[in-house]
Every structure is written in C-alpha cells, then in structure tokens.
Design an enzyme around this catalytic site. Structure first.
Site, short mmCIF file in Angstrom:
data_model
loop_
_atom_site.label_atom_id
_atom_site.label_comp_id
_atom_site.label_asym_id
_atom_site.label_seq_id
_atom_site.Cartn_x
_atom_site.Cartn_y
_atom_site.Cartn_z
N GLU A 191 -8.71 9.26 4.82
CA GLU A 191 -8.95 7.83 4.85
C GLU A 191 -9.36 7.42 6.25
OE1 GLU A 191 -6.04 5.56 2.10
OE2 GLU A 191 -4.86 6.89 3.33
N GLU A 192 -10.08 6.28 6.30
CA GLU A 192 -10.49 5.75 7.60
C GLU A 192 -9.29 5.36 8.45
OE1 GLU A 192 -9.62 2.44 8.05
OE2 GLU A 192 -8.89 2.47 5.98
N SER A 193 -8.14 5.12 7.82
CA SER A 193 -6.96 4.64 8.52
C SER A 193 -6.20 5.79 9.19
CB SER A 193 -6.05 3.88 7.56
OG SER A 193 -5.74 4.68 6.44
N THR A 246 -7.77 2.29 -1.40
CA THR A 246 -6.94 2.56 -0.23
C THR A 246 -5.50 2.84 -0.66
OG1 THR A 246 -8.29 1.20 1.19
CG2 THR A 246 -6.00 1.50 1.87
N THR A 302 0.84 -1.21 0.00
CA THR A 302 0.00 0.00 0.00
C THR A 302 0.87 1.25 0.00
OG1 THR A 302 -1.61 -1.23 1.32
CG2 THR A 302 -1.94 1.12 1.16
N ASP A 323 1.47 9.10 14.44
CA ASP A 323 2.08 7.76 14.33
C ASP A 323 3.60 7.82 14.14
OD1 ASP A 323 2.07 8.75 11.76
OD2 ASP A 323 1.88 6.77 10.85
N LYS A 369 10.22 3.72 1.00
CA LYS A 369 9.39 4.03 -0.18
C LYS A 369 9.98 5.18 -0.96
CE LYS A 369 5.95 7.01 2.00
NZ LYS A 369 4.53 7.34 2.06
N ARG A 426 -9.26 -6.79 7.10
CA ARG A 426 -9.96 -5.60 7.58
C ARG A 426 -11.42 -5.67 7.15
NH1 ARG A 426 -5.65 -3.02 9.39
NH2 ARG A 426 -3.91 -2.33 8.08
N ASP A 456 5.71 7.85 11.64
CA ASP A 456 6.34 8.79 10.72
C ASP A 456 5.57 10.10 10.59
OD1 ASP A 456 4.26 7.45 9.44
OD2 ASP A 456 5.15 7.66 7.46
N LYS A 509 -0.45 12.31 3.61
CA LYS A 509 -1.31 12.69 4.71
C LYS A 509 -0.44 13.33 5.79
CE LYS A 509 -1.54 7.90 6.35
NZ LYS A 509 -0.89 7.14 5.27
N ASP A 566 2.39 10.88 9.78
CA ASP A 566 1.36 11.22 8.79
C ASP A 566 -0.05 10.87 9.24
OD1 ASP A 566 1.72 8.51 8.53
OD2 ASP A 566 2.14 8.53 6.37
N ARG A 567 -0.19 10.07 10.29
CA ARG A 567 -1.54 9.74 10.77
C ARG A 567 -1.92 10.61 11.96
NH1 ARG A 567 -2.78 3.38 10.47
NH2 ARG A 567 -1.95 3.03 8.39
N SER A 596 5.95 3.31 9.03
CA SER A 596 4.79 4.05 9.52
C SER A 596 4.35 3.64 10.92
CB SER A 596 3.65 3.91 8.52
OG SER A 596 2.62 4.76 8.87
N HIS A 597 3.11 3.16 11.02
CA HIS A 597 2.53 2.83 12.32
C HIS A 597 2.96 1.46 12.83
CE1 HIS A 597 0.28 1.15 9.07
NE2 HIS A 597 -0.23 0.28 9.89
C1 G16 Z 1 -0.66 3.41 4.50
C2 G16 Z 1 -1.10 4.24 3.34
C3 G16 Z 1 -2.52 4.67 3.53
C4 G16 Z 1 -3.41 3.48 3.80
C5 G16 Z 1 -2.88 2.70 4.97
C6 G16 Z 1 -3.64 1.43 5.30
O1 G16 Z 1 -0.64 4.23 5.64
O2 G16 Z 1 -0.28 5.36 3.19
O3 G16 Z 1 -2.92 5.39 2.42
O4 G16 Z 1 -4.72 3.87 4.05
O5 G16 Z 1 -1.55 2.35 4.71
O6 G16 Z 1 -3.28 0.44 4.44
P1 G16 Z 1 -3.66 -1.06 4.65
O7 G16 Z 1 -5.14 -1.08 4.99
O8 G16 Z 1 -3.36 -1.67 3.32
O9 G16 Z 1 -2.86 -1.62 5.78
P2 G16 Z 1 0.69 4.40 6.48
O10 G16 Z 1 0.34 5.37 7.54
O11 G16 Z 1 0.99 3.01 6.97
O12 G16 Z 1 1.69 4.89 5.48
#
Ligand code: G16
Length: 543
Positions: free
Chosen positions: A363-365, A344, A18, A277, A126, A496, A279, A376, A281-282, A113-114
């Site tokens: 996004e919901e995430s 997504t 993703t 989170d 990335k 999910r 990095d 983000k 962005d969340r 990320s998270h």
């Molecule tokens: C990444 C992407 C987001 C995405 C999220 C969830 O977030 O940048 O756009 O919504 O993953 O992805 P998945 O449902 O495939 O785990 P982040 O914050 O991890 O970079």
C-alpha cells in the site's frame, strides 16, 4: 477465582476503522470503555470459551494496564490459553506470525500503529482472525453490533499477572504462556532470506541506518541486523521502545522520520536507510540520496523478489490498495502475473493471500508484505531490500534508475490535510460524489477529466462487496487523483489526496515528483475545492 459480571451499557462509537478501534488514550481509559469493546469482540466471535488467543501490543502508554484487563476478561470468559509477548510486547507482524504458527483462534493486538502514544495521544485495539490477519468487515461489523447491545461483561477479580518472565503460568483455569517476542519472528526471517549474502554485503563495508523511532521494532531490528547479520552496533537508532515513542510521531515518512531522511540525503549517507512505525508493520526505504516511495518499493520488490530464497519459485500474483500507484501493475503485466486492486486496509488482502492468488502486496501508506504473514511487515521489507541489494550488487539509486527505464515511472505523491473539521471534510466528499457524472469531459485547470467514479470492491474469493472506498478522478494523459477520508485518525477528519502520473520518456525520469505532478495537483484542487471547503492552503504532510 472470582468471576464477576459487571453491568454495563452500549458506548457510542465503538466502530472499528481501517484497522481496529483507535481513539484517544483517555477515551479508552474511561470506565467500562475497554471492557465493553473486549467483550464485544468475544461476543462477535462466538465467545472466548475454550479458545487460545495471542495477546500483545506495541508498548505504548496504557498497553501494560489494558493487557491485564484483557487477560482477566479472557479468563472470566473461559478462554483456554493466552500466548502473550514478554512484558505485553509484540510487534504486529510478530503477533500475526504467532497466531499462524500456533494455529490459535486469533489474537488481540494493542496498538494505534503510527499514531503518537501517551496519555493525551492515541491508543487502539484490534482483533486478528485465525489466519493471522486483521478481521474482515463482516467480523468488525459484528463487533460493532455487539458493542451496541452490551449489557454486561465478564472479568476475573484477581491481581495483575507478572508478564516479565518467559514461561508458563495460570490465571484461574486459563494457561498464560509468556513468550520471547523476537525469537519466532527472527527464525521466520532466516527462512525467507539469504542471510549469508546480506551478512557478506555488510562485511564488505556497506552501511545501514535503521530508525526504530523509539517504537516496538527496536529489539527486533537489533537482534536481526546487529545480532544475526553483524551490522555494527549503532546501526539501529532510537531502538529502545518508550510508551510515548520519545515524544515523537512513530510514522516512517519523510516528515516524521526527518532526521533519517536528512542523513540519507547528505554527503556521508549510509548505503541504505530504513525506518519502521509504532507497531512495526510499516516501512520507509531510502538509499544514499534517494527516497523510494512506498508504491515504487512494492514494484521494485515484485520485480526482484526471486533473488530471495523464500520467493525463488516466483510470485503467484500481486495486490495493491486502490490509491497505491499502478507501478506494480506494470511489473505484473511485464512478468505475466495477476494484479489485484483492493480497498485501503490490509484486511482486504487476506482472502487473496489465503487463496494463493497473490504472494506480494502493498500500500502507498508505507506497508508491504507477503504470504509469510497476514499483516504488513516493516522489517521483512527491509530484509528483502537488503537481500536484493546483496544479490544484485547494485545501489538503491541504480536499482531505481534501472526500474524506471524498464517499466516507466509512476510519479506519485500523497497530500494529507489533517484534523480538518469533520463536517467540512464530509461536505467535500459529498460534493465530489454528487457531481461525478457531470465531471467527465469538463476541464479542471489545464486537464480534461476523462473518468470519475467511487471505488467499490467485489472480493473475488468470498464475493463480499465493499462500497464507498474512495473517489477516483482520471485526467487526460493518464494522470489520476484519488480522494479519501482516513479511517485511522482520532481527531476531526484527515483528507487524503493521492496524486499520480505515469512517465515513460527516458529523458524525463528524474524530475521532482511535486513538479512532475504539478498539473494533476492543480486539477485535483480545482475539482474538489480543497482550499475553499477546508480553508487549508497547503497539505500538512506530503509523502
Ligand atoms: C492501517 C491499515 C492499512 C492502511 C492504513 C491507512 O495502517 O492497516 O492497511 O493502509 O491504515 O489507513 P487510512 O488511510 O484509513 O488512515 P496502520 O499501519 O495504521 O495499521
């Protein structure tokens, strides 16, 4: 300076998900693993020769060593310049900003990320394109193809370079510019928001708690909230980044930011609470006694954005990922704005933002952002919320209640089943896919299925098509369940299940989401056979 070609061979599985390639740290630390992937990125973008790239990461375990490898490979591949965050640190939004501000050829962001950090946890890398956003699928596909054709990579044979002092140095023929990670980003925030109004709101005695979760946002939040906005010291908690995020899971949601969540639900809660989170962005937004779901947060921000100077001229349109609730669509409809639904992954917003079709997206995430960047941005969302609170004089709870009265409430929840056996998860998805046609008209527990399909997206800007982006089941009465496998996990599969139902009756806007959604939850389980096929009786994380 000596440049070496190192013989190598393709390594299986270097397929970006993703958002970039995420694997266990020890996988990235294997001989040639990181090098192959970095060379594949360079090969996929037409080589690094003459290019300027931003490089930085969230400071997790292996960030410091990986960045040295990346710089030596850039130098050996003929890059002209690296713009690097001091000590190798840049939040993802700050990296996106630097790429755009400097007009570079893109950047490399080191982050999972998270996901937790540490030798036994996760690492990631990335490539972001010159617009500052995550590489679109056409580019990530090329990276994967290049990784599978790898025969050798180039790396300079030099000592590590000191990244602690701001200023300019060289690595062979390549210039290395070490920048303060916070300054440019903070200046951007000052241009977008009414900092005086927020400062006044804080000076009036309103309190904030910001949980940086031992991750990269700590220094940014301290500089902006406590520094420029005058919030008292201690407003930012867990503000010192650590390579393993204090042993925690830097994912801002009610499960992993439980201490903050509990504080905000308590009697002496601050007026406003937020977390970010790994990095940066969340974001998670809370008020005293109120949790704001990410889908609702996007809708509230879209409805009130014009309160902030950066958005005073109005919004061109909004976009959300498909599994995100339709709350923002209701705002767009009422305000006469275009609303887009994408797969997504933030990368899918890039074209819409570049084309000026949307100003806000989310996004919901736990991701929200705007056209100020192509990622983000956690702290941005916090500041926009604070700007709205200061401008309206309302509390978070009042804003939410007003919002639901005006637009209705999209009750929403996501249930995650983590580290499910890959075969079982794939089987569940294949089973659903196979019976989509026969589902319509059938009854799942108490609800009749009214629609069933697999989401595909045709990008309105470049015409590219993304298929297999999640299975959507619609129920009588407007309920919806979406099923998807995560593209960011590193262990087994994460299933999910996204659940939603809209309520417009003013007397029924105050329910617990799990209760309001109970019939949809039961129907979703019946349709997909989650219990039977995964052996799980309850989700691991509920947001
Ligand atoms: C990444 C992407 C987001 C995405 C999220 C969830 O977030 O940048 O756009 O919504 O993953 O992805 P998945 O449902 O495939 O785990 P982040 O914050 O991890 O970079």
């Amino acid at each position: 300076m000596e440049h070496s070609y190192v013989d190598s061979r393709p390594i299986a599985g270097q397929k970006p998900g993703t958002s970039g390639l995420r694997k266990k740290t020890k996988v990235f630390m294997q001989a040639h693993y990181l090098e192959n992937y970095v060379q594949a990125i360079f090969d996929a973008i037409g080589g690094a020769e003459g290019k300027t790239l931003v490089v930085g990461g969230d400071g997790r375990y292996f960030n410091d060593r990986a960045i040295q490898v990346i710089l030596r490979m850039m130098a050996a591949n003929g890059a002209a310049r690296a713009v690097v965050g001091q000590n190798g640190i840049l939040s993802t939004p700050a990296a996106s900003n630097l790429i755009r501000q400097r007009g570079t050829d893109g950047g490399l962001i080191l982050s999972a990320s998270h996901n937790p950090g540490g030798e036994d946890e996760d690492f990631g890398l990335k490539y972001n394109t010159p617009n500052g956003g995550p590489a679109p699928e056409a580019v990530t596909d090329r990276i994967f193809v290049a990784s599978q054709a790898m025969v050798r990579y180039r790396i300079a044979e030099t000592q590590d370079i000191d990244l602690s002092a701001i200023g300019e140095t060289t690595l062979g023929d390549m210039a290395v510019e070490i920048v303060d990670p916070v300054v440019d980003y903070a200046a951007l925030m000052e241009r977008l928001f009414d900092m005086d109004a927020i400062r006044g709101w804080i000076a009036d005695g309103h309190s904030i708690r910001f949980d940086a979760m031992h991750a990269v946002t700590g220094p940014y939040a301290r500089a902006i909230l406590e520094g420029r906005l005058g919030a008292p010291e201690g407003t930012v908690v867990n503000g010192t980044p650590s390579p393993d995020f204090g042993g925690g899971h830097p994912d801002p949601n009610p499960t992993w930011a439980k201490t903050l969540y509990d504080e905000m639900m308590g009697r002496d809660a601050p007026d406003f609470g937020a977390a970010s989170d790994g990095d940066g962005d969340r974001n998670m937004i809370l008020g005293r006694g109120v949790y704001v779901s990410p889908s609702d947060s996007l809708a509230v921000l879209a409805a009130n954005a014009t309160q902030a100077p950066g958005y005073a001229r109005g919004l061109a349109g909004v976009a959300r990922s498909m599994p995100t609730s339709a709350a923002v669509d209701r705002v767009a409809e009422a305000l006469g704005m275009a609303a887009y639904e994408t797969p997504t992954g933030w990368k899918f917003f890039g074209n819409l933002l570049d084309a000026g079709k949307v100003t806000l997206c989310g996004e919901e995430s736990f991701g929200t952002g705007s056209d100020h960047l192509r990622e983000k941005d956690g702290l941005w969302a916090v500041l926009l919320w604070l700007n709205i609170l200061a401008a309206t004089g309302k509390s978070v709870a009042e804003l939410m209640a007003d919002h639901w009265r005006t637009y209705g409430r999209n009750y929403y929840s996501r249930h995650d089943y983590e580290a499910v056996e890959t075969e079982a998860a794939n089987g569940l998805m294949a089973g659903l896919r196979g019976k989509l046609d026969s589902l319509v008209g059938s009854t799942a527990r108490e609800l009749v299925v009214t629609s069933a399909d697999e989401f595909a997206y045709d990008d309105p800007v470049d015409g590219s098509r993304a298929e297999g982006q999640g299975i959507r089941i619609g129920f009588e009465g407007g309920g919806r369940a979406v099923f998807r496998l995560s593209g960011t996990g590193t262990e087994g599969a994460t299933l999910r299940v996204y659940l939603e139902r809209v309520e417009t009756d003013p007397a029924r806007l105050d329910q617990d989401p799990q209760e309001a959604l109970a019939p949809v939850i039961a129907a979703a389980d019946a349709v997909a056979g989650i219990r039977e096929l995964t052996g799980r009786v309850a989700p691991d994380v509920v947001t």
